[in-house]
Design a protein around this motif. Structure first.
Motif, PDB file in Angstrom:
ATOM      1  N   VAL A 246      17.576   7.364  10.135  1.00 28.99           N
ATOM      2  CA  VAL A 246      17.573   6.894   8.742  1.00 28.99           C
ATOM      3  C   VAL A 246      16.683   5.662   8.598  1.00 28.99           C
ATOM      4  O   VAL A 246      15.891   5.553   7.654  1.00 28.99           O
ATOM      5  CB  VAL A 246      19.005   6.586   8.265  1.00 28.99           C
ATOM      6  CG1 VAL A 246      18.988   5.937   6.879  1.00 28.99           C
ATOM      7  CG2 VAL A 246      19.847   7.859   8.229  1.00 28.99           C
ATOM      8  N   LYS A 247      16.794   4.732   9.541  1.00 32.84           N
ATOM      9  CA  LYS A 247      15.967   3.519   9.488  1.00 32.84           C
ATOM     10  C   LYS A 247      14.478   3.863   9.570  1.00 32.84           C
ATOM     11  O   LYS A 247      13.652   3.302   8.838  1.00 32.84           O
ATOM     12  CB  LYS A 247      16.345   2.572  10.621  1.00 32.84           C
ATOM     13  CG  LYS A 247      17.725   1.946  10.480  1.00 32.84           C
ATOM     14  CD  LYS A 247      18.029   1.055  11.684  1.00 32.84           C
ATOM     15  CE  LYS A 247      19.412   0.441  11.574  1.00 32.84           C
ATOM     16  NZ  LYS A 247      19.740  -0.403  12.750  1.00 32.84           N
ATOM     17  N   VAL A 248      14.136   4.765  10.473  1.00 31.47           N
ATOM     18  CA  VAL A 248      12.734   5.156  10.620  1.00 31.47           C
ATOM     19  C   VAL A 248      12.223   5.826   9.348  1.00 31.47           C
ATOM     20  O   VAL A 248      11.113   5.539   8.874  1.00 31.47           O
ATOM     21  CB  VAL A 248      12.560   6.093  11.828  1.00 31.47           C
ATOM     22  CG1 VAL A 248      11.149   6.687  11.851  1.00 31.47           C
ATOM     23  CG2 VAL A 248      12.830   5.351  13.123  1.00 31.47           C
ATOM     24  N   MET A 249      13.035   6.694   8.765  1.00 33.32           N
ATOM     25  CA  MET A 249      12.632   7.394   7.549  1.00 33.32           C
ATOM     26  C   MET A 249      12.446   6.419   6.393  1.00 33.32           C
ATOM     27  O   MET A 249      11.474   6.511   5.636  1.00 33.32           O
ATOM     28  CB  MET A 249      13.653   8.464   7.190  1.00 33.32           C
ATOM     29  CG  MET A 249      13.685   9.647   8.137  1.00 33.32           C
ATOM     30  SD  MET A 249      12.065  10.461   8.293  1.00 33.32           S
ATOM     31  CE  MET A 249      11.789  10.981   6.604  1.00 33.32           C
ATOM     32  N   VAL A 250      13.378   5.489   6.243  1.00 30.35           N
ATOM     33  CA  VAL A 250      13.250   4.491   5.177  1.00 30.35           C
ATOM     34  C   VAL A 250      11.990   3.660   5.390  1.00 30.35           C
ATOM     35  O   VAL A 250      11.251   3.360   4.435  1.00 30.35           O
ATOM     36  CB  VAL A 250      14.496   3.584   5.115  1.00 30.35           C
ATOM     37  CG1 VAL A 250      14.265   2.400   4.178  1.00 30.35           C
ATOM     38  CG2 VAL A 250      15.705   4.377   4.650  1.00 30.35           C
ATOM     39  N   GLY A 251      11.724   3.292   6.648  1.00 28.14           N
ATOM     40  CA  GLY A 251      10.516   2.531   6.943  1.00 28.14           C
ATOM     41  C   GLY A 251       9.254   3.294   6.558  1.00 28.14           C
ATOM     42  O   GLY A 251       8.336   2.732   5.948  1.00 28.14           O
ATOM     43  N   LEU A 252       9.208   4.587   6.891  1.00 27.40           N
ATOM     44  CA  LEU A 252       8.048   5.400   6.545  1.00 27.40           C
ATOM     45  C   LEU A 252       7.889   5.535   5.034  1.00 27.40           C
ATOM     46  O   LEU A 252       6.766   5.478   4.509  1.00 27.40           O
ATOM     47  CB  LEU A 252       8.173   6.785   7.186  1.00 27.40           C
ATOM     48  CG  LEU A 252       8.032   6.852   8.701  1.00 27.40           C
ATOM     49  CD1 LEU A 252       8.301   8.267   9.204  1.00 27.40           C
ATOM     50  CD2 LEU A 252       6.641   6.399   9.139  1.00 27.40           C
ATOM     51  N   ILE A 253       9.006   5.718   4.340  1.00 27.27           N
ATOM     52  CA  ILE A 253       8.960   5.842   2.878  1.00 27.27           C
ATOM     53  C   ILE A 253       8.422   4.565   2.249  1.00 27.27           C
ATOM     54  O   ILE A 253       7.550   4.598   1.371  1.00 27.27           O
ATOM     55  CB  ILE A 253      10.358   6.172   2.322  1.00 27.27           C
ATOM     56  CG1 ILE A 253      10.787   7.570   2.765  1.00 27.27           C
ATOM     57  CG2 ILE A 253      10.370   6.074   0.794  1.00 27.27           C
ATOM     58  CD1 ILE A 253      12.256   7.878   2.486  1.00 27.27           C
ATOM     59  N   VAL A 254       8.939   3.423   2.704  1.00 30.27           N
ATOM     60  CA  VAL A 254       8.502   2.140   2.151  1.00 30.27           C
ATOM     61  C   VAL A 254       7.024   1.911   2.429  1.00 30.27           C
ATOM     62  O   VAL A 254       6.273   1.454   1.555  1.00 30.27           O
ATOM     63  CB  VAL A 254       9.352   0.989   2.732  1.00 30.27           C
ATOM     64  CG1 VAL A 254       8.749  -0.363   2.374  1.00 30.27           C
ATOM     65  CG2 VAL A 254      10.781   1.079   2.214  1.00 30.27           C
ATOM     66  N   VAL A 255       6.586   2.230   3.645  1.00 35.20           N
ATOM     67  CA  VAL A 255       5.172   2.051   3.991  1.00 35.20           C
ATOM     68  C   VAL A 255       4.289   2.931   3.110  1.00 35.20           C
ATOM     69  O   VAL A 255       3.235   2.482   2.619  1.00 35.20           O
ATOM     70  CB  VAL A 255       4.946   2.367   5.487  1.00 35.20           C
ATOM     71  CG1 VAL A 255       3.452   2.514   5.787  1.00 35.20           C
ATOM     72  CG2 VAL A 255       5.550   1.276   6.356  1.00 35.20           C
ATOM     73  N   CYS A 256       4.695   4.187   2.892  1.00 40.35           N
ATOM     74  CA  CYS A 256       3.912   5.081   2.032  1.00 40.35           C
ATOM     75  C   CYS A 256       3.835   4.554   0.601  1.00 40.35           C
ATOM     76  O   CYS A 256       2.753   4.501   0.006  1.00 40.35           O
ATOM     77  CB  CYS A 256       4.519   6.484   2.041  1.00 40.35           C
ATOM     78  SG  CYS A 256       4.196   7.441   3.531  1.00 40.35           S
ATOM     79  N   LEU A 257       4.975   4.171   0.037  1.00 43.97           N
ATOM     80  CA  LEU A 257       5.009   3.727  -1.355  1.00 43.97           C
ATOM     81  C   LEU A 257       4.272   2.402  -1.534  1.00 43.97           C
ATOM     82  O   LEU A 257       3.467   2.245  -2.457  1.00 43.97           O
ATOM     83  CB  LEU A 257       6.456   3.600  -1.830  1.00 43.97           C
ATOM     84  CG  LEU A 257       7.252   4.904  -1.917  1.00 43.97           C
ATOM     85  CD1 LEU A 257       8.700   4.630  -2.326  1.00 43.97           C
ATOM     86  CD2 LEU A 257       6.609   5.860  -2.906  1.00 43.97           C
ATOM     87  N   ALA A 258       4.550   1.435  -0.657  1.00 44.16           N
ATOM     88  CA  ALA A 258       3.907   0.124  -0.781  1.00 44.16           C
ATOM     89  C   ALA A 258       2.422   0.209  -0.443  1.00 44.16           C
ATOM     90  O   ALA A 258       1.577  -0.374  -1.139  1.00 44.16           O
ATOM     91  CB  ALA A 258       4.596  -0.891   0.129  1.00 44.16           C
ATOM     92  N   GLY A 259       2.089   0.934   0.634  1.00 45.92           N
ATOM     93  CA  GLY A 259       0.689   1.067   1.021  1.00 45.92           C
ATOM     94  C   GLY A 259      -0.142   1.770  -0.031  1.00 45.92           C
ATOM     95  O   GLY A 259      -1.263   1.343  -0.339  1.00 45.92           O
TER      96      GLY A 259
END
Length: 343
Positions: A246-259
């Protein structure tokens, strides 16, 4: 209390939240239309309809709508929703009310790598900017998470805020150093440093849409596990939640949206900080509703900020990142003074 009473209460709650979400969608639509209508050249709603039904390239209003206002409104809507959802996910995962892409240095990392691509690699391709922004956001997020987890007590809200502030200052310094070394590149990256949706086209957004929409979809799919994790990591593990995943997925989602947001619009701060608080005030802690409300509220905020930016120093225009800062900085101070953050 009877089971039937509990079920009725839950259904009523869902009903009112659904009605609220519908009204928010209507406000998003009104703000979207307003973003097309208002500016240095005022455009009527009839002109908007005619521009889509019977486009006339000799009509200046039709040209403005198709070449400028429409793309600007769509980009503001999508970027606002993306930043707000990213902030909501970060605050839920870290249980930190100050978590957001701008506060945690994710935006600064993405900006630095965009500037690096612009100046050192002489790139003008949005696809290149996109990948550099993603990479910068990922690097920044990893460093902040690593620094915030150092120590016997593990991750703490204040540690994450301090780590984010430090990394943000570090990447900002690197960005300024690059610009000093190449002053000619300043004009090319100035709008990324301040944040703006002016002058953007839909062609700039298209390569990013699969990442943005995919990340938003994953955000909704992961909300049940995120709701459980908000009760504590030990409780979540006991209930069978794969917390690391879950932590990894949230991190990837945040990176995609913010990036993706930085790659298109530059450094627009505080949207991810403000909106999740408003969403939780309206619908509580259920992340399914928080994510939905945050998306709508973020779109509304950025559309209104973009409209306001056109009139704040009329007839000139200020960057939209400045408008969000006007709102966000007092809100940030309010959160800190209320003692919301507990180390």
């Amino acid at each position: 209390m009877k089971v039937s009473d509990i079920v009725t209460g839950v259904m009523t709650n869902v009903k009112w939240k659904s009605i609220g979400l519908f009204f928010l969608c209507m406000i998003v639509l009104l703000c979207f239309v307003g973003s097309i209508c208002f500016g240095v050249t005022d455009i009527s709603f009839r002109d908007i309809i005619n521009a889509f039904r019977h486009y006339d390239e000799t009509d200046s209003n039709h040209v403005i709508i198709k070449t400028t206002r429409l793309s600007r409104a769509i980009i503001a809507l999508i970027i606002g929703a993306s930043l707000a959802i990213a902030g909501a996910l970060m605050q839920a995962l870290t249980r930190n009310p100050l978590a957001s892409p701008s506060i945690f240095g994710i935006n600064s990392g993405a900006i630095f790598f965009v500037v690096l691509a612009t100046i050192w690699f002489s790139s003008s391709s949005l696809v290149v900017y996109m990948w550099f922004a993603f990479f910068g956001a990922a690097i920044s997020a990893f460093i902040v998470y690593f620094l915030g987890s150092i120590g016997r007590d593990g991750i703490g809200p204040i540690k994450l805020v301090l780590a984010g502030a430090a990394i943000s200052a570090l990447f900002n310094s690197f960005t300024q150093a690059l610009l000093v070394m190449n002053e000619k590149g300043l004009q090319e990256v100035l709008f990324w440093l301040t944040g703006s949706v002016a002058g953007r086209t839909l062609d700039m957004l298209y390569p990013l849409l699969p990442f943005i929409f995919g990340a938003i979809l994953l955000a909704f799919l992961i909300t049940p596990a995120l709701n459980i994790m908000m009760s504590g990591e030990d409780v979540a593990k006991g209930l069978g939640v794969r917390t690391t995943f879950v932590k990894v997925m949230v991190g990837l989602i945040v990176v995609c949206l913010a990036g993706a947001s930085v790659a298109v619009a530059g450094a627009i701060g505080f949207v991810g900080l403000i909106i999740p608080h408003i969403a939780r005030f309206l619908v509580g802690l259920d992340q399914r509703w928080v994510i939905a409300y945050s998306g709508c509220l973020g779109a509304i905020l950025l559309l209104i900020a973009d409209i306001s930016a056109r009139f704040f120093v009329y007839p000139a225009e200020i960057p939209i990142g400045v408008m969000t800062a006007f709102i966000g900085i007092p809100f940030f101070i309010y959160i800190v003074r209320k003692g919301v953050v507990n180390g």
